[in-house]
Design an enzyme around this catalytic site. Structure first.
Site, PDB file in Angstrom:
ATOM      1  N   GLN A 210     -18.459  -2.424   5.422  1.00  9.45           N
ATOM      2  CA  GLN A 210     -17.408  -2.418   6.184  1.00  9.45           C
ATOM      3  C   GLN A 210     -18.241  -3.858   7.751  1.00  9.45           C
ATOM      4  OE1 GLN A 210     -18.383   0.431   5.238  1.00  9.45           O
ATOM      5  NE2 GLN A 210     -16.784   1.253   4.423  1.00  9.45           N
TER       6      GLN A 210
ATOM      7  N   ASP B 236      -9.459  -4.590   2.610  1.00 12.18           N
ATOM      8  CA  ASP B 236      -8.764  -4.637   3.823  1.00 12.18           C
ATOM      9  C   ASP B 236      -8.779  -5.235   5.444  1.00 12.18           C
ATOM     10  OD1 ASP B 236      -8.621  -2.048   1.925  1.00 12.18           O
ATOM     11  OD2 ASP B 236     -10.273  -1.386   2.570  1.00 12.18           O
TER      12      ASP B 236
ATOM     13  N   GLN C 227     -15.373  -7.772   4.033  1.00 12.82           N
ATOM     14  CA  GLN C 227     -14.411  -6.172   4.575  1.00 12.82           C
ATOM     15  C   GLN C 227     -14.619  -5.197   6.490  1.00 12.82           C
ATOM     16  OE1 GLN C 227     -17.082  -3.730   1.900  1.00 12.82           O
ATOM     17  NE2 GLN C 227     -15.133  -1.841   2.153  1.00 12.82           N
ATOM     18  N   ASP C 228     -12.500  -5.090   5.957  1.00  7.52           N
ATOM     19  CA  ASP C 228     -12.764  -5.090   7.322  1.00  7.52           C
ATOM     20  C   ASP C 228     -12.811  -5.875   8.373  1.00  7.52           C
ATOM     21  OD1 ASP C 228     -12.302  -2.589   5.721  1.00  7.52           O
ATOM     22  OD2 ASP C 228     -13.559  -1.088   6.806  1.00  7.52           O
TER      23      ASP C 228
ATOM     24  N   ARG D 154      -3.294  -1.102  -0.016  1.00 10.20           N
ATOM     25  CA  ARG D 154      -2.898   0.606  -0.194  1.00 10.20           C
ATOM     26  C   ARG D 154      -3.632   1.080   1.022  1.00 10.20           C
ATOM     27  NH1 ARG D 154      -9.296   0.868  -2.537  1.00 10.20           N
ATOM     28  NH2 ARG D 154     -10.861  -0.459  -0.709  1.00 10.20           N
TER      29      ARG D 154
END
Length: 322
Positions: free
Chosen positions: A140, A184, A162-163, A241
């Site tokens: 992340q 995400d 990521q993130d 999600r």
């Protein structure tokens, strides 16, 4: 929007012309609310954080920080006691002004602490620039952490893997912008509207775009509105999600390309089932906008209460959409 800011005498610091005296931490009562940052030294400040530091605490009117074209490798924090700050890129487009760093969760900063830019103040505005985390893949690594209420981001690029974009708390409005990532890469607890924004899944194997953690007592989470979703490969990208069991996400009137995993565009996260989350679509178009039993469609009557204005109104009627 620029006005003269009146500070208390206790906080006043003398500034002469456009050159700030070394060690200045707050603007004087006679200083204009417009500051200039230039990496090449042609502005008042060479770093964005130095300009933020020059805004007096508990300011009551807007301070605009104009940032000249360049790459600013730094960590920027807008503290909660400095509201009404605008970061404005003065280049020909958002790619000309880049605020970037490479902190990561793997590097020991934690996910939230990895952010290149953290906004804790209310009524922050960003225009015509880029927030980036270039750590790479495998951890992340956040480009921006949005916390202050009534944040506005227009013509902004959010780059990461990521993130990328943490819409952490409060109300956030992102318009005419660009977000890219792998997993995400739009996530958090906030109520956030993405209006006319391009969202790009850059990983060839795809991944989930959103990971909302909407509190159960909140009606609204993330609204992706009249936006465009694309990706590196077809049939690999999930709409999202649930980071939290009560996650709320609506893709509304958006163009979904063939990158969307059409048969199963919502997936589980840990023990949180997508089936129990508040995931919906409404009048999307494009080859990725097929419908089936795994894709809950919002009714017309319900959709009337799920507009950008409804998401952001809160108790004070805030409407940055116009």
């Amino acid at each position: 929007m620029s006005r003269i800011v009146k500070w208390s005498a206790a906080l006043a610091v003398v500034v002469s012309g456009t050159a700030a005296i070394v060690g200045v931490t707050a603007l004087s009562s006679a200083a204009a609310t417009t500051l200039t940052v230039a990496a090449d030294g042609t502005g008042q400040y060479k770093t964005v954080q130095a300009a933020v530091n020059a805004v007096a605490a508990n300011n009551s009117s807007r301070a605009t920080i104009n940032i000249k074209a360049g790459t600013y490798r730094e960590i920027v924090t807008i503290p909660s006691n400095k509201p009404y700050i605008t970061l404005n890129g003065t280049g020909s487009g958002p790619s000309n002004v880049v605020i970037v760093n490479n902190r990561s969760n793997a590097g020991g900063y934690g996910t939230f602490g990895s952010a290149t830019v953290t906004v804790n103040a209310k009524e922050f505005v960003a225009t015509n620039l880029t927030f980036s985390n270039d750590y790479g893949t495998g951890s992340q690594a956040v480009a921006i952490n949005m916390n202050g209420d009534k944040g506005i981001y227009k013509n902004v690029r959010f780059l990461g893997n990521q993130d990328t974009l943490l819409a952490n708390t409060q109300r956030q409005y992102i318009a005419n912008s660009y977000v890219e990532g792998t997993v995400d890469f739009i996530f958090g607890d906030a109520t956030a509207v993405f209006n006319a924004t391009s969202i790009y899944e850059k990983r060839s194997t795809g991944g989930p775009i959103t990971a909302a953690r909407t509190p159960s007592g909140n009606t609204y989470g993330f609204l992706i509105y009249k936006s465009t979703i694309t990706g590196a490969t077809n049939n690999t990208t999930q709409l999202g999600r649930p980071w939290g069991a009560s996650a709320q996400v609506l893709f509304r009137e958006s163009s979904l390309s063939a990158t969307i995993a059409t048969a199963q565009p919502w997936i589980d996260m840990s023990s949180n089932s997508w089936k129990n989350a508040r995931f919906y679509e409404y009048k999307n178009t494009g080859s990725g906008a097929t419908t089936n039993s795994n894709r809950k469609q919002m009714s017309d009557s319900t959709a009337a209460s799920y507009t950008p204005q409804k998401y952001l109104a809160g108790s004070d009627g805030w409407n940055p959409v116009g």
